[in-house]
Design an enzyme around this catalytic site. Structure first.
Site, short mmCIF file in Angstrom:
data_model
loop_
_atom_site.label_atom_id
_atom_site.label_comp_id
_atom_site.label_asym_id
_atom_site.label_seq_id
_atom_site.Cartn_x
_atom_site.Cartn_y
_atom_site.Cartn_z
N GLU A 173 40.97 122.19 38.76
CA GLU A 173 42.10 122.96 38.32
C GLU A 173 43.44 122.26 38.74
O GLU A 173 43.64 121.72 39.88
CB GLU A 173 42.11 124.31 39.05
N LYS A 218 44.25 123.71 48.68
CA LYS A 218 45.36 123.37 47.79
C LYS A 218 46.50 124.31 48.33
O LYS A 218 47.58 123.90 48.12
CB LYS A 218 45.09 123.29 46.41
N ARG A 228 30.94 123.21 50.72
CA ARG A 228 32.18 122.72 50.52
C ARG A 228 32.25 121.77 51.95
O ARG A 228 31.63 122.01 53.05
CB ARG A 228 33.39 123.36 50.43
P1 ATP Z 1 40.89 124.41 46.79
O1 ATP Z 1 40.51 125.69 47.73
O2 ATP Z 1 41.36 123.50 47.65
O3 ATP Z 1 42.14 124.69 45.97
P2 ATP Z 1 39.23 124.39 44.77
O4 ATP Z 1 37.70 124.83 44.83
O5 ATP Z 1 40.15 125.77 44.29
O6 ATP Z 1 39.83 124.02 45.90
P3 ATP Z 1 39.18 122.96 42.19
O7 ATP Z 1 40.34 122.26 41.78
O8 ATP Z 1 38.81 124.37 41.49
O9 ATP Z 1 39.80 123.27 43.64
O10 ATP Z 1 38.01 122.11 42.64
C1 ATP Z 1 37.58 121.30 41.67
C2 ATP Z 1 35.94 121.03 41.99
O11 ATP Z 1 35.96 120.33 43.44
C3 ATP Z 1 35.19 121.93 42.15
O12 ATP Z 1 33.78 121.84 41.53
C4 ATP Z 1 35.14 122.38 43.65
O13 ATP Z 1 33.94 122.91 43.99
C5 ATP Z 1 35.09 121.08 44.29
N1 ATP Z 1 35.73 121.19 45.74
C6 ATP Z 1 36.81 121.78 46.18
N2 ATP Z 1 36.87 121.71 47.52
C7 ATP Z 1 35.75 121.02 47.68
C8 ATP Z 1 35.31 120.93 49.38
N3 ATP Z 1 36.30 121.11 50.26
N4 ATP Z 1 34.02 120.08 49.38
C9 ATP Z 1 33.60 120.03 48.28
N5 ATP Z 1 33.87 120.07 46.94
C10 ATP Z 1 34.90 120.86 46.85
MG MG Z 2 39.62 126.67 42.28
#
Ligand code: ATP
Ligand code: MG
Length: 561
Positions: free
Chosen positions: A36, A272, A262
């Site tokens: 995102e 983020k 994760r």
């Molecule tokens: P955040 O909580 O940091 O905003 P998010 O999952 O909302 O992370 P996205 O941009 O939606 O962020 O993530 C893109 C991809 O990266 C998704 O498939 C998510 O599952 C993966 N991802 C995000 N954080 C992690 C992590 N700590 N470990 C492994 N994969 C991750």
């Molecule tokens: Mg997300």
């Protein structure tokens, strides 16, 4: 098809191997990385990137980059650009397959209409508060919305009205009609569309309704022909909804959602939202602050893509959440830099030394290796003269036991040069601070000449004063002093911010070869660690070096113990 079966090393590969054996998806493997664009990528994303692009590569399949841009209020072009840069820098390539969920807004809308026509979705007028009350709890079933049995015609008309901007933000939503008494709350008629007048960075003001992530995601996956939709564990309970949508929409392609744990790393925040807070409140110098766990921060700090990929490989793919010790990440970068880094001498806290018996005005060019482990990296010369700098803490006027460095009357080796002996200590008459040492050198002890058989215990790094380059060196400690849990909703993480995470040393003296430093080149400053030029703050007048990591490898040590 078993020809491209990989000897499995993780459970996701097991699933794919099984699918290939059964000729599922015509033996295609197609993954995607769906960030995102609401912040910069962090090391957790690197894990997901390595996994998705890695699997595609391993199975000779494809991996798409897809921006999951369904929430216009939080998304920005700056993030879209940085994400592309970071994925490329990590060494992965999406070829021409860069997509945006917003590219599918029309198709997603059509999917919603299709659900309405199949009596699988309805427009609901409950307020958010009422909706919460109707939803029930983990132990109690929910109640049907009074709007649940609207006719297809009425639903179609209202939904069209939502799109046409006839209703206020939040006045109505489109919900899936599944089961208000499901033990899985995600199936209790989840919201599919909401009204939100917000300008989107790609579609502008074309839409005032936006699909929810849970609705847009499976449709985007199916439209792209994704076979394995890999996501993190918190989506496990959403999988029944994912599957319900794929099957209710009779999508041609049937992607399978697979969840993995994760990545969490000690002393790092991995959300983020929190990272943005650090940036917006000015607690760090932007998303690429070298203390940040962002890919751009790690890059600026001097991490290499090879080290990050190696780290992601080593930690493996798990099914339950855990926290990886940051020492392991540091081990990976040390290992990579040990073979790549040029050796150099830099004195971080200089103390002047005059070698009284060395001819005034004489300069010797001493030859030394750039990397003793890689002879092919060649040699360089370093100047030696009557005035040099050593580290302040390499001298003790009253040495403690087993202090083998410099002290009055004590002799040490200068790396690649001569033995020197401390004869006199000069102090500031007012403060009593040691400001200079007078030493003598022994010309018979020249490094590599082999004329002296005498031995000393201490070897110091040094820099010749007249040729030295003044530089700033930045030493980093962890941004968070404590183990930080990335679970949402817990205590204020800012309480754990380490006030001493950055130490700037602004009058360092470094050897003249470092005048040629580039931000791509990494260095090992003898006895100090690995360093890299800061691409942002360095100037011709004052080069700035970031310490990537120190030399002591606590992780390797712990493995041996
Ligand atoms: P955040 O909580 O940091 O905003 P998010 O999952 O909302 O992370 P996205 O941009 O939606 O962020 O993530 C893109 C991809 O990266 C998704 O498939 C998510 O599952 C993966 N991802 C995000 N954080 C992690 C992590 N700590 N470990 C492994 N994969 C991750
Ligand atoms: Mg997300």
């Amino acid at each position: 098809m078993t020809t491209n079966t990989i000897i499995s090393s993780n459970f996701i590969e097991n699933i794919i191997n099984e699918d290939l054996k059964n000729n599922k998806n015509n033996s295609r493997v197609h993954t995607r990385f769906p960030p995102e664009p609401n912040g910069y990528l962090h090391i957790g994303h690197a894990k997901s990137i390595c996994l998705n692009f890695g699997i595609a590569k391993e199975y000779k399949g494809l991996c798409n980059l897809r921006f999951d841009d369904t929430n216009p209020s939080k998304e920005e072009v700056e993030y879209v650009d940085s994400i592309q840069e970071d994925v490329k820098w990590l060494g992965f390539d999406w070829d021409e397959r860069m997509f945006y969920a917003s590219d599918y807004f029309e198709q997603i809308y059509e999917c919603a209409v299709k659900l309405i026509k199949a009596e699988k979705a309805y427009v609901c007028d409950l307020s958010p508060q009422e909706m919460r009350e109707y939803r029930g709890t983990l132990t109690e079933p929910g109640k049907n919305s009074p709007y649940r049995n609207r006719s297809i015609a009425e639903n179609l008309e209202l939904f069209e009205g939502m799109r046409a901007g006839k209703f206020a933000d939040g006045a109505r939503v489109l919900r899936a009609k599944i089961d208000m008494s499901s033990p899985n709350v995600n199936l209790r008629d989840p919201i599919l569309y909401r009204i939100m007048r917000a300008e989107h960075h790609r579609t502008g003001n074309a839409w005032c309704i936006y699909p929810m992530y849970d609705f847009a995601h499976p449709i985007s996956d199916a439209l792209e022909g994704i076979t394995h939709s890999i996501c993190t564990l918190e989506f496990e309970d959403h999988r029944p909804l994912y599957d319900w949508l794929i099957s209710s929409l009779e999508m041609e392609s049937r992607p399978q959602q697979i969840e993995f744990a994760r990545l969490n790393v000690t002393n790092m925040v991995m959300s983020k939202r929190k990272l943005r807070q650090l940036v917006e409140e000015g607690l760090v110098d932007g998303w690429d602050d070298p203390r940040m766990p962002t890919i751009s921060g790690l890059r600026r700090r001097g991490y290499t893509p090879e080290a990050i990929r190696d780290f992601c490989e080593r930690i493996g793919v798990a099914k339950s959440n855990s926290t990886v010790d940051i020492a392991m990440l540091e081990h990976c970068i040390r290992e990579d830099l040990n073979s790549k880094a040029l050796r150099a001498m830099a004195v971080l806290r200089p103390l002047k030394v005059i070698i009284t018996n060395y001819p005034e005005g004489q300069v010797e060019q001493l030859e030394t290796e750039n990397n003793p482990e890689q002879p092919e990296m060649g040699n360089r010369t370093i100047p030696f003269s009557r005035e040099i700098y050593i580290e302040q803490d390499d001298f003790m006027e009253i040495p403690i036991k087993k202090f083998f460095r410099l002290a009055p009357g004590q002799e040490v080796r200068l790396k690649n040069a001569y033995f020197i002996k401390c004869e006199e200590v000069i102090k500031d008459p007012e403060t009593g601070e040691v400001i200079e040492l007078r030493c003598t050198y022994d010309p018979e002890t020249k490094s590599g000449s082999g004329t002296s058989t005498r031995k000393v215990k201490g070897t110091l790094h040094w820099v010749s004063a007249p040729q030295a380059i003044k530089a700033e060196v930045r030493l980093y400690d962890y941004l968070l002093s404590e183990e930080e849990n990335t679970e949402e909703g817990e205590k204020d993480f800012k309480k754990d911010i380490n006030p001493n995470s950055l130490e700037r040393l602004t009058s360092c003296m470094v050897e003249p070869s470092l005048l040629q430093a580039t931000k791509e080149q990494r260095y090992q400053f003898l006895r100090q660690g690995y360093f890299c030029l800061d691409g942002k703050d360095s100037t011709a007048e004052l080069p700035v070096f970031n310490r990537v990591v120190g030399l002591r490898d606590s992780w390797a040590k712990a493995q041996k113990a």
